[in-house]
Design a protein around this motif. Structure first.
Motif, PDB file in Angstrom:
ATOM      1  N   ASP A   1      20.053  40.321  55.776  1.00 36.19           N
ATOM      2  CA  ASP A   1      18.803  41.059  55.678  1.00 36.19           C
ATOM      3  C   ASP A   1      17.603  40.128  55.735  1.00 36.19           C
TER       4      ASP A   1
ATOM      5  N   PRO B   1      19.686  47.309  52.128  1.00 36.88           N
ATOM      6  CA  PRO B   1      19.069  46.600  53.255  1.00 36.88           C
ATOM      7  C   PRO B   1      17.627  47.038  53.461  1.00 36.88           C
TER       8      PRO B   1
ATOM      9  N   SER C   1      15.943  45.637  56.437  1.00 32.95           N
ATOM     10  CA  SER C   1      15.762  45.553  57.882  1.00 32.95           C
ATOM     11  C   SER C   1      16.261  46.822  58.566  1.00 32.95           C
TER      12      SER C   1
ATOM     13  N   LEU D   1      19.945  46.886  60.084  1.00 34.43           N
ATOM     14  CA  LEU D   1      21.141  46.900  59.250  1.00 34.43           C
ATOM     15  C   LEU D   1      21.401  48.292  58.701  1.00 34.43           C
TER      16      LEU D   1
END
Length: 496
Positions: free
Chosen positions: A231, A472, A474, A477
């Motif tokens: 991440d 997560p 991001s 992900l």
């Protein structure tokens, strides 16, 4: 002799001297005078000898009258509780240090940096071969388990306010609950993100309640260790990844490509994501008109290398798009070469990650084969359409400084070489059994993971999901696939 809660709270608040204590005592008295108008409270005091006796943990000779009232205001507990043996109360100064040391001993890729006499610090996570390492804020709290729930509790109003301040920043952070046992302790983990928006309710209830399934062990640590590093690496490269992604189409039009990573200013995670994303598109493009069921060879040999299968969003979409080949009568197969030496040098949490990645593929209907012959460790990552073509797509342990090495070949010599490797893999397969459960049991044995422990913990964690444990940030992900495979493995728990 068990010490009093009062003596432990003095340590937590760093009121080591009589002089420092008197400053806070006078401030609490002033607050009560302003609220009640009772001026006699301002003249209350605690003698040095009395303070020294109380600070040593002695619970005899408890305070009375105004002094008792002021102490209750200072610490948020009644005098009876403050000057009784501490029972379930613990010194978080001591417990934090012991818990931090425990984490460091159990997992060599962890180091916790705690300032002296503070339950707050930095949790450093380091990679082994491919992950870059990162750090997160961490705060330790006393924990008490009640059935399938665990309460992480502050000690008094001041501690609860400190917890609120810790939760407020938008950084990556974890709460670690410390449950004291007779001669040991259990640790529970929680990402601060799920409770950040509920800071006020959490503080008003004086406890953050989490599932007991978030016990910190090799399963939860492996997930936290891999996801946190993936991440943070992707977030560090977000703009660069967005820019580079726009030119991938140029490489897809080439018959072969192996661009250098030296031209990219990215983390190892960022370059891994680029290589993985390109290879997934390359394979799908080359297999769009395949009339035979392809067989796959993958190069991952450790949990660190296999973690992208569990968390990269495009990897999950790739498996879903290839499901058309997973016919139950003639399923697609995927080979891993995992030499015994690779298993031996991996810690158990890493082997758990590798197991989860392989179990995910079995869940998708892919027949996984594992061979241990080290001479096959460097076979290309390849999708072989028998008798037609081989689609080469390497991004794990690529030779030189290339981001990936991709090509397609119809050479008879190449096809014979790859076909022979797949044949040897079938003959030397260590996964025996007619169904996923039997094969995964044999995999657990090969990886030296206790089957009963793993499936039980997967069931417990799968019932609550991973996002509370570690979430997560991001967009690249996802934890959906991990939740799915945990639930899948949970259904395989041996009968009691």
């Amino acid at each position: 002799m068990r010490r009093t809660l009062f003596s432990l709270l003095l340590q937590e608040r760093r009121l080591y001297s009589w002089e420092a204590f008197c400053v806070h005592f006078a401030a609490a008295a002033g607050e009560l005078v302003r609220e009640t108008g009772r001026r006699r409270l301002a003249s209350a005091s605690v003698a040095r000898t009395t303070f020294d006796r109380w600070a040593s943990g002695d619970w005899y000779g408890r305070p009375r009258a105004e002094a008792a009232e002021i102490l209750e205001r200072m610490f948020g507990y009644s005098v009876d509780v403050l000057f009784s043996p501490a029972a379930g109360a613990v010194s978080m100064t001591r417990s934090s240090s012991e818990a931090a040391a425990t984490i460091g001993r159990r997992w060599s890729t962890s180091r916790l940096l705690l300032p002296t006499s503070e339950p707050v610090g930095i949790w450093e996570l380091t990679g082994r071969q491919t992950l870059d390492g990162t750090a997160a804020a961490v705060r330790f709290l006393p924990a008490s388990r009640h059935g399938e729930r665990v309460d992480l509790q502050g000690s008094g109003e001041e501690e609860l306010q400190a917890l609120e301040q810790f939760l407020r920043p938008a950084r990556r952070g974890f709460l670690v609950g410390v449950e004291e046992l007779d001669n040991d302790h259990r640790l529970y983990i929680l990402d601060t993100a799920p409770v950040r928006r509920a800071v006020e309710p959490a503080v008003s209830e004086k406890a953050v309640s989490i599932p007991a399934a978030y016990l910190l062990d090799d399963l939860t640590y492996g997930i936290l260790w891999a996801l946190t590093q993936l991440d943070d690496g992707l977030l560090a490269d977000d703009q660069a990844l967005d820019a580079e992604w726009r030119v991938l189409g140029t490489y897809l039009a080439l018959p072969r490509s192996a661009p250098s990573r030296l031209f990219l200013d990215m983390t190892s995670v960022g370059t891994s994501w680029m290589g993985s994303a390109f290879c997934a598109q390359h394979i799908q493009q080359q297999l769009h008109d395949a009339t035979e069921v392809p067989i796959f060879w993958t190069r991952e040999q450790s949990g660190e290398e296999a973690a992208p299968w569990l968390f990269f969003r495009h990897k999950i979409e790739y498996l879903q798009r290839l499901e058309r080949f997973n016919d139950s009568t003639s399923p697609s197969s995927r080979v891993f070469c995992i030499p015994e030496a690779s298993v031996a040098r991996s810690e158990r949490y890493e082997r758990v990650l590798l197991f989860l990645a392989i179990a995910l593929m079995e869940q998708y209907g892919i027949r996984v084969r594992v061979m241990g012959k080290p001479e096959y460790a460097d076979v290309d990552g390849v999708a072989l359409v028998p008798g037609q073509r081989a689609v080469v797509a390497n991004w794990v342990r690529v030779r030189g400084e290339a981001l990936w090495a991709a090509s397609t070949t119809t050479s008879r010599g190449d096809l014979r070489t790859y076909t022979a490797a797949f044949g040897d893999a079938q003959d030397a397969d260590v996964l025996s059994g007619p169904d996923p459960e039997a094969r995964l049991k044999s995999l657990a044995q090969y990886l030296d993971i206790d089957w009963g422990w793993l499936t039980r913990r997967c069931r417990e964690l799968g019932e609550h999901g991973v996002s509370g444990l570690v979430r997560p940030r991001s967009r690249l992900l996802t934890v959906d696939a991990v939740d799915d495979v945990l639930s899948f493995l949970g259904t395989l728990v041996p009968d009691r």
